[in-house]
Scaffold this motif. Structure first.
Motif, PDB file in Angstrom:
ATOM      1  N   PRO A 123       0.828  -1.209   0.000  1.00 60.82           N
ATOM      2  CA  PRO A 123       0.000   0.000   0.000  1.00 60.82           C
ATOM      3  C   PRO A 123       0.860   1.256   0.000  1.00 60.82           C
ATOM      4  CG  PRO A 123       0.070  -0.923   2.199  1.00 60.82           C
ATOM      5  CD  PRO A 123       0.768  -1.910   1.300  1.00 60.82           C
ATOM      6  N   LEU A 124       0.299   2.345  -0.503  1.00 56.06           N
ATOM      7  CA  LEU A 124       0.996   3.626  -0.434  1.00 56.06           C
ATOM      8  C   LEU A 124       1.017   4.086   1.013  1.00 56.06           C
ATOM      9  CD1 LEU A 124      -0.601   5.410  -3.540  1.00 56.06           C
ATOM     10  CD2 LEU A 124       1.624   4.275  -3.406  1.00 56.06           C
ATOM     11  N   GLY A 125       2.150   4.567   1.446  1.00 57.70           N
ATOM     12  CA  GLY A 125       2.281   5.013   2.835  1.00 57.70           C
ATOM     13  C   GLY A 125       3.653   4.673   3.375  1.00 57.70           C
ATOM     14  N   ASP A 182       3.127   0.970   7.666  1.00 58.78           N
ATOM     15  CA  ASP A 182       1.811   0.651   7.110  1.00 58.78           C
ATOM     16  C   ASP A 182       1.863  -0.611   6.257  1.00 58.78           C
ATOM     17  OD1 ASP A 182       0.683   2.926   8.253  1.00 58.78           O
ATOM     18  OD2 ASP A 182       1.197   4.178   6.528  1.00 58.78           O
ATOM     19  N   ALA A 183       2.935  -0.742   5.472  1.00 59.63           N
ATOM     20  CA  ALA A 183       3.079  -1.906   4.596  1.00 59.63           C
ATOM     21  C   ALA A 183       3.206  -3.189   5.408  1.00 59.63           C
ATOM     22  CB  ALA A 183       4.283  -1.733   3.682  1.00 59.63           C
ATOM     23  N   MET A 184       3.937  -3.131   6.509  1.00 60.21           N
ATOM     24  CA  MET A 184       4.107  -4.324   7.341  1.00 60.21           C
ATOM     25  C   MET A 184       2.817  -4.683   8.075  1.00 60.21           C
ATOM     26  SD  MET A 184       7.915  -3.754   8.973  1.00 60.21           S
ATOM     27  CE  MET A 184       7.890  -5.358   9.792  1.00 60.21           C
ATOM     28  N   SER A 185       2.018  -3.689   8.435  1.00 58.99           N
ATOM     29  CA  SER A 185       0.802  -3.930   9.217  1.00 58.99           C
ATOM     30  C   SER A 185      -0.376  -4.359   8.355  1.00 58.99           C
ATOM     31  CB  SER A 185       0.419  -2.658   9.990  1.00 58.99           C
ATOM     32  OG  SER A 185       1.490  -2.207  10.792  1.00 58.99           O
ATOM     33  N   TYR A 186      -0.319  -4.092   7.054  1.00 65.76           N
ATOM     34  CA  TYR A 186      -1.438  -4.358   6.161  1.00 65.76           C
ATOM     35  C   TYR A 186      -1.868  -5.838   6.232  1.00 65.76           C
ATOM     36  CZ  TYR A 186      -4.230  -3.947   1.897  1.00 65.76           C
ATOM     37  OH  TYR A 186      -5.264  -3.926   0.994  1.00 65.76           O
ATOM     38  N   ASP A 202       7.068   6.002   0.995  1.00 64.11           N
ATOM     39  CA  ASP A 202       7.676   5.797  -0.316  1.00 64.11           C
ATOM     40  C   ASP A 202       6.775   4.878  -1.137  1.00 64.11           C
ATOM     41  OD1 ASP A 202       9.534   5.923  -2.392  1.00 64.11           O
ATOM     42  OD2 ASP A 202      11.233   5.713  -1.020  1.00 64.11           O
ATOM     43  N   HIS A 203       7.118   4.771  -2.413  1.00 66.83           N
ATOM     44  CA  HIS A 203       6.395   3.849  -3.303  1.00 66.83           C
ATOM     45  C   HIS A 203       7.105   2.498  -3.183  1.00 66.83           C
ATOM     46  CE1 HIS A 203       4.027   2.205  -6.389  1.00 66.83           C
ATOM     47  NE2 HIS A 203       3.904   3.258  -7.171  1.00 66.83           N
ATOM     48  N   TRP A 204       6.738   1.729  -2.155  1.00 67.68           N
ATOM     49  CA  TRP A 204       7.504   0.541  -1.790  1.00 67.68           C
ATOM     50  C   TRP A 204       7.449  -0.550  -2.863  1.00 67.68           C
ATOM     51  CZ3 TRP A 204      10.766   1.645   1.748  1.00 67.68           C
ATOM     52  CH2 TRP A 204      10.453   2.601   2.710  1.00 67.68           C
ATOM     53  N   ALA A 205       6.385  -0.579  -3.667  1.00 67.69           N
ATOM     54  CA  ALA A 205       6.317  -1.564  -4.741  1.00 67.69           C
ATOM     55  C   ALA A 205       7.405  -1.343  -5.783  1.00 67.69           C
ATOM     56  CB  ALA A 205       4.942  -1.526  -5.406  1.00 67.69           C
TER      57      ALA A 205
END
Length: 573
Positions: free
Chosen positions: A447-449, A453-457, A488-491
């Motif tokens: 996710p964006l953020g 946030d990415a780890m909790s998704y 950041d744009h983690w993807a």
């Protein structure tokens, strides 16, 4: 080569049925009282503008009569009256536009949220693409078509209302001012009362008929233009989303050709629209300019016969123009009407696609107290081709199932059934939900953020910073510890292998009772894969785990095996 897009065949008689289906929900929703109040104010202000137009028409007669009679006192009186009328004209016009825009925003927000909910509900965004081939670019239909639908519907509706009221208001004026037309023809004397009214009606009807004849192809061309613009924009987005892969393939030339092809389709269709608009503009410009002098030509005989004065001529000219503008609604609005028809068609096909999707069964697995069970499960492709037939298995806490088989035999589809998103299945399934369920795909969603946030998704943001840092180190992403709260744009920033390790960290963080991994470590080296599976087994000893994978190294981490053999056959060990 990409298939040429084309407009679906929607019958013209269905236009207002589709319009009503799209518009009605807002006007009977929880927002209805505010919406109707705003609409009443906007209508009232538009009627006020028509009333002021009538007053201006009266002013024309008195002002030019004063000019013709060299009446200075009346001249200044009419100048003062003009200032008052102009003030209220400006005030009414400003608030009519402002309140209409307020209604526009409220309607668009409500309608967009409604489409969003329907599209997202029960994984509709996923299920819809399985059964609907007419709805291209649903993102554009929600973001742009809804906006244009609301704006154009309000604009055309209020324009039509003003046209009708203007016509009714100025008909009596034009009838009274034009007087009778007397002439001798075929040995008889003829008298036509209110002849200017009949002239303007005939003039507008002829113009409208010719406009419709010339501009009819614009409806289909506008539909296709919106479709092709969206396809071109989607291609650009695809390049941005897959920038690394394209760069490594050195696929710039191929992408340039694809973009060029789609741009050519945009431009080719737009050229057709331009040619049709040019023809339409030739006629509407000519007809509009003729309408300026036409009332003078028709009124000239009575003026030069001294039956009417110059002030009456100006009143006739203004009243003629107002009646003509009211009757000219189709001519003036034809391009908007053509675009509006295309917008309604696109939203109607989108809504129909969602309605068809909602008819598909929602096969949500039942909530099992402890074990995960499958009984009599038949899984097929959308075209009915069987993938698994009469599948039966039962998994108890602590059991770990590895699903094996060649590509295309239904391994990932089985996981979709367990996730409740695959509608083409029959049978009974149940999974333990009380301890949490987590599905990890081959390409995890980032996710964006922030990285936190990415780890909790997909759950709420985790606040235990030390726990998250420890998990990053555990999955061999220690270099990201300092970036936990960076956005950041983690993807794009992370490699696929790093994204898969973030997904494993999610499983270690949430500790679900039912964990599914669909080739979730395919981009990770075998040493790290063994480390991660070992961490999952240590952290989730009582969880049920199902994996799909091709590596033989995965076998050691599982104690049950399901071999998918194709054509519905399977074997369980």
């Amino acid at each position: 080569m990409d298939q040429q897009p084309s407009a679906p065949r929607i019958r013209k008689r269905d236009l207002f049925k589709n319009l009503w289906r799209l518009a009605k929900p807002f006007w009977v929703s929880e927002e209805k009282w505010k919406a109707w109040a705003l609409l009443a104010l906007v209508i009232g202000l538009n009627l006020g503008i028509v009333y002021l137009s009538v007053q201006f028409n009266d002013w024309y007669g008195k002002f030019y009569r004063a000019m013709q009679g060299y009446d200075a006192k009346e001249f200044w009186a009419q100048m003062w009256r003009f200032c008052i009328l102009a003030f209220f004209w400006i005030l009414t016009g400003v608030y009519a536009q402002y309140l209409r825009q307020m209604l526009d925003v409220k309607w668009r927000r409500w309608m967009t949220e409604r489409f969003n909910r329907r599209w997202l509900e029960n994984q509709g965004y996923y299920r819809m693409q399985l059964v609907d081939r007419q709805t291209d670019n649903p993102d554009q239909r929600i973001a742009e078509d809804v906006r244009d639908f609301v704006s154009t519907t309000l604009g055309l509706s209020l324009g039509l209302l003003r046209s009708v009221v203007s016509f009714v208001s100025f008909v009596a004026i034009l009838w009274a001012l034009s007087g009778p037309l007397r002439f001798h023809f075929a040995g008889s004397d003829w008298v036509i009362e209110g002849y200017m009214l009949w002239v303007v009606i005939l003039y507008a009807l002829v113009g409208t008929a010719i406009t419709i004849l010339i501009g009819k192809p614009l409806v289909g061309l506008n539909f296709v233009q919106q479709q092709r613009e969206a396809d071109f924009r989607f291609s650009l987005m695809r390049i941005r989303e897959n920038a690394e892969s394209i760069a490594l393939y050195r696929g710039e030339s191929q992408e340039d050709q694809r973009l060029g092809l789609r741009l050519m389709r945009v431009v080719t269709n737009y050229w057709q629209i331009m040619r049709m608009q040019k023809r339409l503009t030739w006629f509407t410009s000519f007809w509009g300019q003729l309408a300026i002098i036409f009332p003078f030509i028709v009124a000239a005989p009575r003026y030069f016969a001294k039956a009417i004065d110059f002030g009456v001529v100006m009143q006739i000219s203004n009243a003629f123009r107002e009646v003509y503008d009211a009757l000219e609604f189709v001519i003036a609005s034809f391009y908007s009407l053509a675009a509006w028809k295309a917008i309604i068609d696109r939203l109607a096909t989108f809504e129909q696609g969602m309605a068809d999707m909602e008819k598909l069964p929602v096969l949500t697995p039942a909530d099992a107290p402890v074990n995960a069970t499958v009984r009599g499960l038949a899984v097929s492709k959308p075209d009915g081709t069987p993938l698994l037939t009469d599948l039966a298995l039962s998994l108890v806490p602590g059991e770990r199932l590895l699903v094996r088989g060649a590509s295309g035999v239904g391994k990932s589809t089985l996981l979709r059934v367990l996730g409740g998103i695959w509608p083409f299945a029959q049978g009974d399934t149940a999974i333990p939900r009380h301890g949490g369920v987590l599905f990890l795909s081959q390409r995890p969603y980032m996710p964006l953020g922030t990285l936190r946030d990415a780890m909790s998704y997909p759950h709420e943001r985790a606040g235990d910073t030390e726990l998250l840092r420890g998990l990053l180190i555990q999955v061999r992403l220690g270099h990201l510890v300092a970036r936990l709260d960076d956005t950041d744009h983690w993807a794009h920033v992370l490699s696929l292998g790093e994204q898969q390790r973030i997904a494993i960290a999610r499983a270690l963080l949430h500790r679900p009772a039912f964990l599914v991994l669909d080739e979730a470590t395919s981009a990770i080296d075998e040493d790290t894969e063994q480390l991660l599976y070992g961490a999952l087994l240590a952290a989730l000893p009582d969880s049920i785990m199902i994996s799909v994978g091709h590596r033989s190294s995965l076998k050691v981490f599982h104690n049950r095996f399901l071999d998918c053999e194709g054509e519905g056959r399977w074997a369980l060990a």
